[in-house]
Design a protein around this motif. Structure first.
Motif, PDB file in Angstrom:
ATOM      1  N   GLN A  34       0.841  -1.190   0.000  1.00  0.00           N
ATOM      2  CA  GLN A  34       0.000   0.000   0.000  1.00  0.00           C
ATOM      3  C   GLN A  34       0.870   1.232   0.000  1.00  0.00           C
ATOM      4  O   GLN A  34       2.018   1.182   0.427  1.00  0.00           O
ATOM      5  CB  GLN A  34      -0.841   0.019   1.267  1.00  0.00           C
ATOM      6  CG  GLN A  34      -2.121  -0.759   1.165  1.00  0.00           C
ATOM      7  CD  GLN A  34      -3.081  -0.335   2.265  1.00  0.00           C
ATOM      8  OE1 GLN A  34      -2.670  -0.165   3.405  1.00  0.00           O
ATOM      9  NE2 GLN A  34      -4.325  -0.161   1.928  1.00  0.00           N
ATOM     10  N   GLU A 161      -1.490  -2.695  -9.170  1.00  0.00           N
ATOM     11  CA  GLU A 161      -2.827  -2.091  -9.244  1.00  0.00           C
ATOM     12  C   GLU A 161      -3.724  -2.853 -10.226  1.00  0.00           C
ATOM     13  O   GLU A 161      -4.213  -2.291 -11.206  1.00  0.00           O
ATOM     14  CB  GLU A 161      -2.723  -0.618  -9.694  1.00  0.00           C
ATOM     15  CG  GLU A 161      -1.896   0.255  -8.789  1.00  0.00           C
ATOM     16  CD  GLU A 161      -2.626   0.625  -7.507  1.00  0.00           C
ATOM     17  OE1 GLU A 161      -3.780   0.214  -7.329  1.00  0.00           O
ATOM     18  OE2 GLU A 161      -2.014   1.302  -6.677  1.00  0.00           O
ATOM     19  N   THR A 163      -6.714  -3.848 -10.179  1.00  0.00           N
ATOM     20  CA  THR A 163      -8.142  -3.531 -10.314  1.00  0.00           C
ATOM     21  C   THR A 163      -8.399  -2.026 -10.371  1.00  0.00           C
ATOM     22  O   THR A 163      -9.540  -1.590 -10.277  1.00  0.00           O
ATOM     23  CB  THR A 163      -8.926  -4.119  -9.110  1.00  0.00           C
ATOM     24  OG1 THR A 163      -8.355  -3.594  -7.906  1.00  0.00           O
ATOM     25  CG2 THR A 163      -8.850  -5.633  -9.086  1.00  0.00           C
ATOM     26  N   ALA A 171     -12.902  -6.600 -11.978  1.00  0.00           N
ATOM     27  CA  ALA A 171     -12.111  -6.629 -10.736  1.00  0.00           C
ATOM     28  C   ALA A 171     -12.349  -7.948 -10.005  1.00  0.00           C
ATOM     29  O   ALA A 171     -11.402  -8.582  -9.516  1.00  0.00           O
ATOM     30  CB  ALA A 171     -12.481  -5.445  -9.856  1.00  0.00           C
ATOM     31  N   LYS A 175      -9.513 -10.769  -9.175  1.00  0.00           N
ATOM     32  CA  LYS A 175      -9.243 -11.185  -7.793  1.00  0.00           C
ATOM     33  C   LYS A 175      -9.361 -12.699  -7.653  1.00  0.00           C
ATOM     34  O   LYS A 175      -8.505 -13.355  -7.050  1.00  0.00           O
ATOM     35  CB  LYS A 175     -10.238 -10.495  -6.847  1.00  0.00           C
ATOM     36  CG  LYS A 175     -10.008  -9.001  -6.701  1.00  0.00           C
ATOM     37  CD  LYS A 175     -11.147  -8.381  -5.914  1.00  0.00           C
ATOM     38  CE  LYS A 175     -10.960  -6.879  -5.786  1.00  0.00           C
ATOM     39  NZ  LYS A 175     -12.060  -6.248  -5.049  1.00  0.00           N
ATOM     40  N   SER A 193      -1.893  -2.272  -4.374  1.00  0.00           N
ATOM     41  CA  SER A 193      -3.271  -1.845  -4.634  1.00  0.00           C
ATOM     42  C   SER A 193      -3.696  -0.773  -3.651  1.00  0.00           C
ATOM     43  O   SER A 193      -3.225  -0.724  -2.514  1.00  0.00           O
ATOM     44  CB  SER A 193      -4.206  -3.052  -4.526  1.00  0.00           C
ATOM     45  OG  SER A 193      -5.538  -2.658  -4.711  1.00  0.00           O
ATOM     46  N   HIS A 194      -4.599   0.086  -4.126  1.00  0.00           N
ATOM     47  CA  HIS A 194      -5.227   1.057  -3.219  1.00  0.00           C
ATOM     48  C   HIS A 194      -6.488   0.457  -2.585  1.00  0.00           C
ATOM     49  O   HIS A 194      -7.078   1.063  -1.710  1.00  0.00           O
ATOM     50  CB  HIS A 194      -5.615   2.320  -3.994  1.00  0.00           C
ATOM     51  CG  HIS A 194      -4.428   3.122  -4.445  1.00  0.00           C
ATOM     52  ND1 HIS A 194      -3.530   3.672  -3.573  1.00  0.00           N
ATOM     53  CD2 HIS A 194      -3.984   3.449  -5.675  1.00  0.00           C
ATOM     54  CE1 HIS A 194      -2.591   4.311  -4.244  1.00  0.00           C
ATOM     55  NE2 HIS A 194      -2.840   4.179  -5.530  1.00  0.00           N
ATOM     56  N   ASP A 195      -6.864  -0.723  -3.077  1.00  0.00           N
ATOM     57  CA  ASP A 195      -8.068  -1.380  -2.576  1.00  0.00           C
ATOM     58  C   ASP A 195      -7.716  -2.093  -1.267  1.00  0.00           C
ATOM     59  O   ASP A 195      -7.528  -3.305  -1.214  1.00  0.00           O
ATOM     60  CB  ASP A 195      -8.566  -2.370  -3.639  1.00  0.00           C
ATOM     61  CG  ASP A 195      -9.884  -3.016  -3.262  1.00  0.00           C
ATOM     62  OD1 ASP A 195     -10.321  -2.836  -2.113  1.00  0.00           O
ATOM     63  OD2 ASP A 195     -10.466  -3.703  -4.118  1.00  0.00           O
ATOM     64  N   TRP A 196      -7.590  -1.301  -0.186  1.00  0.00           N
ATOM     65  CA  TRP A 196      -7.068  -1.874   1.050  1.00  0.00           C
ATOM     66  C   TRP A 196      -8.012  -2.886   1.662  1.00  0.00           C
ATOM     67  O   TRP A 196      -7.601  -3.807   2.354  1.00  0.00           O
ATOM     68  CB  TRP A 196      -6.692  -0.776   2.048  1.00  0.00           C
ATOM     69  CG  TRP A 196      -7.804   0.134   2.436  1.00  0.00           C
ATOM     70  CD1 TRP A 196      -8.092   1.326   1.856  1.00  0.00           C
ATOM     71  CD2 TRP A 196      -8.762  -0.073   3.460  1.00  0.00           C
ATOM     72  NE1 TRP A 196      -9.177   1.883   2.456  1.00  0.00           N
ATOM     73  CE2 TRP A 196      -9.611   1.046   3.456  1.00  0.00           C
ATOM     74  CE3 TRP A 196      -9.000  -1.075   4.382  1.00  0.00           C
ATOM     75  CZ2 TRP A 196     -10.683   1.183   4.314  1.00  0.00           C
ATOM     76  CZ3 TRP A 196     -10.069  -0.944   5.260  1.00  0.00           C
ATOM     77  CH2 TRP A 196     -10.898   0.176   5.222  1.00  0.00           C
ATOM     78  N   GLN A 197      -9.315  -2.744   1.355  1.00  0.00           N
ATOM     79  CA  GLN A 197     -10.268  -3.701   1.916  1.00  0.00           C
ATOM     80  C   GLN A 197      -9.997  -5.102   1.358  1.00  0.00           C
ATOM     81  O   GLN A 197     -10.001  -6.092   2.087  1.00  0.00           O
ATOM     82  CB  GLN A 197     -11.683  -3.273   1.552  1.00  0.00           C
ATOM     83  CG  GLN A 197     -12.696  -3.874   2.480  1.00  0.00           C
ATOM     84  CD  GLN A 197     -14.054  -3.228   2.334  1.00  0.00           C
ATOM     85  OE1 GLN A 197     -14.312  -2.519   1.372  1.00  0.00           O
ATOM     86  NE2 GLN A 197     -14.924  -3.486   3.276  1.00  0.00           N
ATOM     87  N   TRP A 198      -9.728  -5.133   0.046  1.00  0.00           N
ATOM     88  CA  TRP A 198      -9.390  -6.412  -0.586  1.00  0.00           C
ATOM     89  C   TRP A 198      -8.085  -6.958  -0.012  1.00  0.00           C
ATOM     90  O   TRP A 198      -7.970  -8.143   0.297  1.00  0.00           O
ATOM     91  CB  TRP A 198      -9.284  -6.212  -2.104  1.00  0.00           C
ATOM     92  CG  TRP A 198      -8.878  -7.451  -2.856  1.00  0.00           C
ATOM     93  CD1 TRP A 198      -9.374  -8.702  -2.673  1.00  0.00           C
ATOM     94  CD2 TRP A 198      -7.890  -7.548  -3.891  1.00  0.00           C
ATOM     95  NE1 TRP A 198      -8.767  -9.576  -3.547  1.00  0.00           N
ATOM     96  CE2 TRP A 198      -7.851  -8.897  -4.304  1.00  0.00           C
ATOM     97  CE3 TRP A 198      -7.052  -6.634  -4.517  1.00  0.00           C
ATOM     98  CZ2 TRP A 198      -6.997  -9.349  -5.297  1.00  0.00           C
ATOM     99  CZ3 TRP A 198      -6.213  -7.078  -5.524  1.00  0.00           C
ATOM    100  CH2 TRP A 198      -6.182  -8.419  -5.900  1.00  0.00           C
TER     101      TRP A 198
END
Lengths: 337, 231
Positions: A34, A161, A163, A171, A175, A193-198
């Motif tokens: 991140q 990155e 997604t 996406a 995944k 990724s900026h998709d920290w939830q994933w």
């Protein structure tokens, strides 16, 4: 360990892009990277993919030092494969794009075809096998690019990155396909990724990269400058909801503050003088798979703060998205980077 | 005006009837132009590719030199080659002067920079991520170069077409090294110059029509390939 990095630096001109004293990756694990744009994530992935070499320091791959000479690197690149943030496909059919890496590895025609069909099925692109690659949409291109790597059964798959520029359906496919590679071939995944939830959902470990340095676990709240002198003769920021985020004096205007939220409360009552209390709203809850720890994202003004929840809070089910809540932090525990 | 209209009508008739002399002249022109384009491509494409693909000291200087050579007048090349292949020249014993081979040598030298410079432009336009993609898929240097070449294929074909267009319409080299010998080294452009000198416009206009037709065809092809490059 599959990768062992020590004292690595990478510079472009006078600018230090990476400065990593020590970092290692275990085989078969999933790592998340991140960090804001320009933090050095792509450069680190390029170094791990043997596409760039560090200016100093050492990189051990499977316990052997990497020699930055072309025939040797080419052999390593057959095991560690990168999917770019904005991947390109060759201007030919989808089939030939997937066949390229397989031909290089000298696989028989029948085996190539079998793998291509399977690879496209993994990313939900089975119907596009003979389609011209340059006519695909962004999401389809990203999926085919991933499939072109998956057919090679990589030991390590680096995703930059994956997604960021695709729709929700693409996406999801990306995944699932990445995780399937891990399940089927024990592929080590390193995902920026900026998709920290994933990332929280899938990763064994999350690394936070900021200004080229690995820092913390990615759960810290980082607030970026510029900073202003507030009326109270303290430093900080005025937030969009008229609250003030107070900080000690920053080393410079562009410094970033790392704020360690001490606790959350429902009434904002504090008994410690040095505590700062701000009100906010829970916007999201997420689970860190490895530890089972629940994290809440609390929006204070427009700034998101990440807080690990205690067992009591979880048991009382007192935290849920939309709930108004108070965060507590201490000036003494703010770090500058 | 009447002279032009009369000449034009007679020229059209000449083209339709496929006049023997005119056909011979067109055949010589096409032959020498095809050979010189072939040899120039053989040398110019690898030169252009290497200059564009590799990183080396003085790369900008080489590109500047190639771009400068694009503007060299045909008579300068004619004079230069003449100095080598005339009887008193270093290569005089080959007896090449006033032969189609001499024209081919001169025209090849003329368009090598054209092919090379356009190839450099074609390769340079290729997104650098293609190289990265090929490398990350495990390609070695040669395989990566092949990928780049493949992606630039339309631009490279356009370079060859542009070079062909340059030689088919040049006059200086054909005149100086070919000598404009009837049925042997007479090309469309040298024949047109001769007919003009003689004041006989019919054949000159007929050849002009053929040349324009060829140039139009070349440009059509060129734009077709350039269009594919852009798409």
């Amino acid at each position: 360990m599959i990768f062992n990095i020590s004292d690595l630096t990478k510079t472009y001109g006078d600018r230090t892009i990476l400065d990593i004293p020590a970092l290692s990756f275990k085989k078969g694990a999933i790592y998340g990277l991140q960090g804001p744009n320009g933090a050095g994530k792509t450069t680190l992935l390029n170094i791990l993919a043997f596409l760039e070499h560090p200016n100093s320091g050492s990189v051990l791959y499977k316990s052997k030092p990497v020699q930055y000479v072309e025939p040797y690197l080419q052999r390593l690149r057959k095991e560690v494969i990168l999917v770019d943030q904005l991947p390109l496909l060759f201007t030919t059919t989808v089939f030939k794009n997937l066949e390229f890496g397989l031909k290089i590895r000298g696989l028989e025609k029948e085996e190539r075809k079998r793998r291509i069909v399977k690879g496209l099925d993994m990313v939900g692109m089975g119907d596009f096998i003979h389609a011209p690659a340059h006519q695909l949409s962004g999401g389809e291109t990203q999926r085919v690019a991933l499939a072109a790597r998956l057919v090679l059964k990589p030991e390590i798959l680096l995703l930059d990155e994956p997604t960021a520029n695709v729709d929700a359906a693409s996406a999801q496919q990306i995944k699932e396909a990445a995780l399937m590679a891990r399940r089927e071939w024990n592929t080590t995944l390193i995902v920026a990724s900026h998709d920290w939830q994933w990332l929280y959902e899938i990763c064994d470990e999350i690394l936070h990269l900021f200004k080229g340095r690995i820092f913390g676990t990615g759960r810290e709240t980082i607030i970026f400058g510029p900073w202003q002198k507030l009326e109270t003769n303290k430093w900080g920021k005025s937030l969009s909801d008229k609250q003030q985020l107070r900080t000690p004096a920053p080393p410079n205007q562009e410094a970033a503050a790392v704020i360690d939220v001490l606790s959350v409360s429902e009434n904002g009552a504090t008994n410690a003088e040095e505590d700062i209390v701000l009100s906010g709203m829970v916007s999201r809850l997420s689970l860190e798979r490895k530890t089972g720890q629940l994290f809440a994202t609390i929006l204070v003004g427009d700034l998101p703060f990440t807080v690990g929840l205690t067992l009591q809070q979880k048991q009382a089910q007192s935290i849920f998205p939309g709930k108004e809540i108070f965060i507590h932090y201490s000036l003494d525990r703010i770090k500058w980077i | 005006m009447e002279l032009l209209i009369d000449s034009f009508i007679s020229a059209i008739a000449l083209v339709i009837s496929l006049d023997r002399e005119m056909v011979d002249i067109v055949a010589v022109s096409l032959r020498v132009s095809c050979y010189s384009t072939f040899f120039a491509s053989l040398l110019g494409i690898p030169i252009g590719f290497l200059v564009a693909f590799e990183s080396f000291q003085g790369k900008r200087f080489v590109i500047t030199c190639l771009n400068t050579l694009l503007a060299v007048p045909t008579v300068v090349i004619g004079l230069f080659v003449y100095a080598f292949i005339s009887r008193r020249g270093v290569l005089g014993f080959f007896d090449l002067l006033y032969t189609q081979k001499a024209i081919i040598i001169g025209q090849t030298l003329l368009i090598i920079p054209v092919v090379a410079a356009f190839t450099i432009a074609a390769i340079s336009r290729i997104d650098r991520r293609y190289r990265k993609t090929a490398m990350t898929l495990g390609a070695n240097r040669l395989q990566t170069a092949f990928v780049i070449f493949r992606e630039a294929r339309y631009g490279i074909v356009a370079a060859v077409i542009a070079a062909y267009g340059r030689v088919i319409s040049e006059v200086g080299i054909s005149m100086m090294l070919g000598g404009n010998i009837r049925g042997f080294t007479r090309t469309m452009t040298t024949a047109m110059a001769l007919e003009y000198d003689k004041g006989a416009f019919t054949l000159a206009v007929a050849l002009g029509i053929v040349l324009l037709g060829l140039s139009f065809g070349m440009n059509l092809l060129f734009h077709l390939f350039q269009g594919r490059v852009r798409s």
